[in-house]
Design an enzyme around this catalytic site. Structure first.
Site, PDB file in Angstrom:
ATOM      1  N   LYS A   3      -6.162 -10.983   9.923  1.00  0.00           N
ATOM      2  CA  LYS A   3      -5.768 -10.515  11.246  1.00  0.00           C
ATOM      3  C   LYS A   3      -5.770 -11.658  12.269  1.00  0.00           C
ATOM      4  CE  LYS A   3      -6.295  -5.706  10.496  1.00  0.00           C
ATOM      5  NZ  LYS A   3      -6.961  -5.625   9.180  1.00  0.00           N
TER       6      LYS A   3
HETATM    7  C1  LIG Z   1      -6.428  -4.820   8.135  1.00  0.00           C
HETATM    8  C2  LIG Z   1      -6.804  -5.216   6.762  1.00  0.00           C
HETATM    9  C3  LIG Z   1      -6.051  -4.800   5.633  1.00  0.00           C
HETATM   10  C4  LIG Z   1      -4.870  -3.859   5.746  1.00  0.00           C
HETATM   11  O1  LIG Z   1      -3.776  -4.431   6.402  1.00  0.00           O
HETATM   12  P1  LIG Z   1      -2.598  -3.523   6.968  1.00  0.00           P
HETATM   13  O2  LIG Z   1      -1.705  -4.438   7.702  1.00  0.00           O
HETATM   14  O3  LIG Z   1      -3.267  -2.501   7.864  1.00  0.00           O
HETATM   15  O4  LIG Z   1      -1.938  -2.865   5.798  1.00  0.00           O
HETATM   16  C5  LIG Z   1      -6.420  -5.289   4.378  1.00  0.00           C
HETATM   17  N1  LIG Z   1      -7.485  -6.098   4.235  1.00  0.00           N
HETATM   18  C6  LIG Z   1      -8.228  -6.509   5.287  1.00  0.00           C
HETATM   19  C7  LIG Z   1      -9.393  -7.396   5.035  1.00  0.00           C
HETATM   20  C8  LIG Z   1      -7.927  -6.085   6.584  1.00  0.00           C
HETATM   21  O5  LIG Z   1      -8.674  -6.507   7.625  1.00  0.00           O
END
Ligand SMILES: *Cc1c(COP(=O)(O)O)cnc(C)c1O
Length: 461
Positions: free
Chosen positions: A112
């Site tokens: 993120k």
């Molecule tokens: C947010 C997140 C996901 C999922 O990603 P999306 O874009 O919501 O599908 C997977 N793994 C981790 C570690 C995350 O923080």
């Protein structure tokens, strides 16, 4: 470049307005009216370029002339300067034709950071140019909140408030949110669960008096600018494995469908992606949908990969918009039906989805077993989300190189990793003192008025 809503009823917006508004007024999600394409030569020319250079060339066509090119390059440089790896998104090899894309070298150890860091820079630039400020409020089950606080800390034109469920995030996640000392970032421990956090957030956006007074803005995963920033690493990884001269497939640990949808956009831009494989944990609404055409809620069960614990997947709406040939009315009708529990995807739309996406699921035991096996066979320590991806990818290996996205660092989820391998994954050196830093914990009742009062008291004057 104009952005339109997936439900067809909201006015088209520019890139910066779509970014600042987040959700469209008709409840839909913003998407570009047309997806710009890069030629084969332009894609080939990305080989050997820095991550930042690739980011500029991939994102610039979506931004258009709204931000000066030199300024945009500078914002990108600032966004990724704090990463703990010079390649930003390095690839490691897991097996014959199977590669792991490490997206966890950012400041909060999850993918993120890639989107949130550039969004922080973009918000700051756009707001400063307009002489405006906004209040960002977000709800988090852990990773989004820490990434947002890290990205916006100390920026002049934004105050950030993150609601997290008291006692229900991992210690690393909590400390990442509660240890920054800048006056413009606030982590609020709400007395409730993640659904309560999301419900209060929604209440605030629906309380127009408050919303206008504090100039509320959102940076949750439906924000188009976040999807766009994630398109970049599909390009950087694919060209280093031989694209555009050969096809590459990707497996993506998926919750809200933002990350994998970025892969779809990369494909629409001309990157030769063969398959996009959706990997879910036991909360498998997307896998069930791909198998049965039924998109139906089934509640949320807690898992050892909590960032993928979702009941419905918000960005899937964007995929449905493409699968219905950009028919906003059709998407709006499905979303209306979803309120009653779910819907059946038409045969044509299913065929359109299956043309790009495959899917698979890993339950809790399989996830743990995959962490252990990867450690044994490759030496790599996987976080539980990445392990879900590796398990599903293993079922889809073939002649095309497979890249599995590693979405978080193992040290962010130490309990699950230690249970599977006996190894306590250490934090990277640059944050080894996380457990020694003082925390600022603000506990808040699960009450809209109390929350709004606290936020207004804490706003930068
Ligand atoms: C947010 C997140 C996901 C999922 O990603 P999306 O874009 O919501 O599908 C997977 N793994 C981790 C570690 C995350 O923080």
């Amino acid at each position: 470049m104009r952005y339109i809503s997936t439900r067809g009823q909201a006015p088209a917006l520019s890139f910066t307005d779509a970014m600042l508004s987040g959700l469209a007024r008709d409840g839909g999600l913003y998407v570009p009216e047309t997806v710009p394409r890069l030629s084969v030569d332009e894609i080939a020319a990305l080989r050997g370029a820095s991550y930042e250079e690739i980011a500029f060339r991939v994102m610039a066509p979506f931004v258009g002339d709204e931000i000066d090119a030199a300024v945009f390059r500078d914002l990108i440089a600032k966004a990724y300067a704090g990463f703990g790896h010079d390649a930003r998104a390095p690839l490691v090899q897991l097996g014959p034709n199977h590669f792991l894309l490490e997206l966890f070298h950012g400041p909060t150890l999850a993918f993120k950071d890639f989107a949130m860091q550039i969004i922080g820079q973009l918000f700051q630039h756009v707001l400063a140019a307009r002489g405006e400020r906004v209040t960002i409020v977000g709800a988090t089950s852990g990773d989004t909140g820490s990434a947002a606080i890290e990205a916006f800390r100390g920026l002049d034109n934004v105050d950030v408030f993150i609601l997290y469920p008291h006692g229900r995030v991992s210690e690393v996640q909590r400390r990442q949110m509660t240890t920054p000392t800048e006056a413009n970032v606030h982590a609020l421990a709400l007395e409730g669960d993640f659904d309560d956090c999301q419900a209060r957030l929604k209440d605030m956006f629906n309380h127009f008096d408050f919303r206008d007074r504090v100039r509320l803005a959102g940076v949750n995963s439906i924000n188009w600018a976040r999807v766009l920033a994630q398109v970049v690493y599909y390009f950087s990884s694919a060209v280093s494995l031989g694209a555009p001269d050969r096809k590459i497939s990707f497996t993506v640990p998926t919750g809200n469908f933002g990350d994998i949808f970025a892969g779809f956009i990369a494909k629409e831009m001309g990157l030769p992606i063969d398959r996009l494989v959706i990997a879910t944990n036991r909360n498998d609404i997307l896998h069930r949908c791909l198998q049965t055409s039924e998109y139906r809620k089934a509640g949320v069960a807690p898992s050892i990969s909590p960032s993928m614990d979702i009941e419905v997947s918000s960005n899937f709406e964007r995929a449905l918009f493409w699968a219905h040939d950009h028919d906003g009315a059709a998407v709006a009708a499905l979303m209306e039906e979803l309120k009653t529990g779910g819907f059946r995807v038409s045969e044509n739309a299913m065929a359109a989805l299956r043309a790009h996406y495959d899917s698979g699921m890993a339950d809790e035991d399989t996830t743990s077993a995959t962490i252990a096996a990867a450690r044994r066979q490759t030496g790599e320590l996987l976080c539980p989300h990445s392990a879900v991806g590796v398990h599903v990818a293993n079922q889809h290996l073939g002649a095309t190189p497979m890249v599995t996205l590693a979405t978080a660092h193992p040290a962010k989820f130490p309990a699950a990793v230690e249970a599977a391998t006996g190894i306590h994954p250490p934090l990277p050196n640059r944050m080894a003192d996380l457990y020694d830093r003082a925390e600022r914990i603000t506990q808040v009742p699960n009450d809209l008025t109390a929350l709004e009062t606290l936020i207004e008291e804490r706003l930068t004057p």
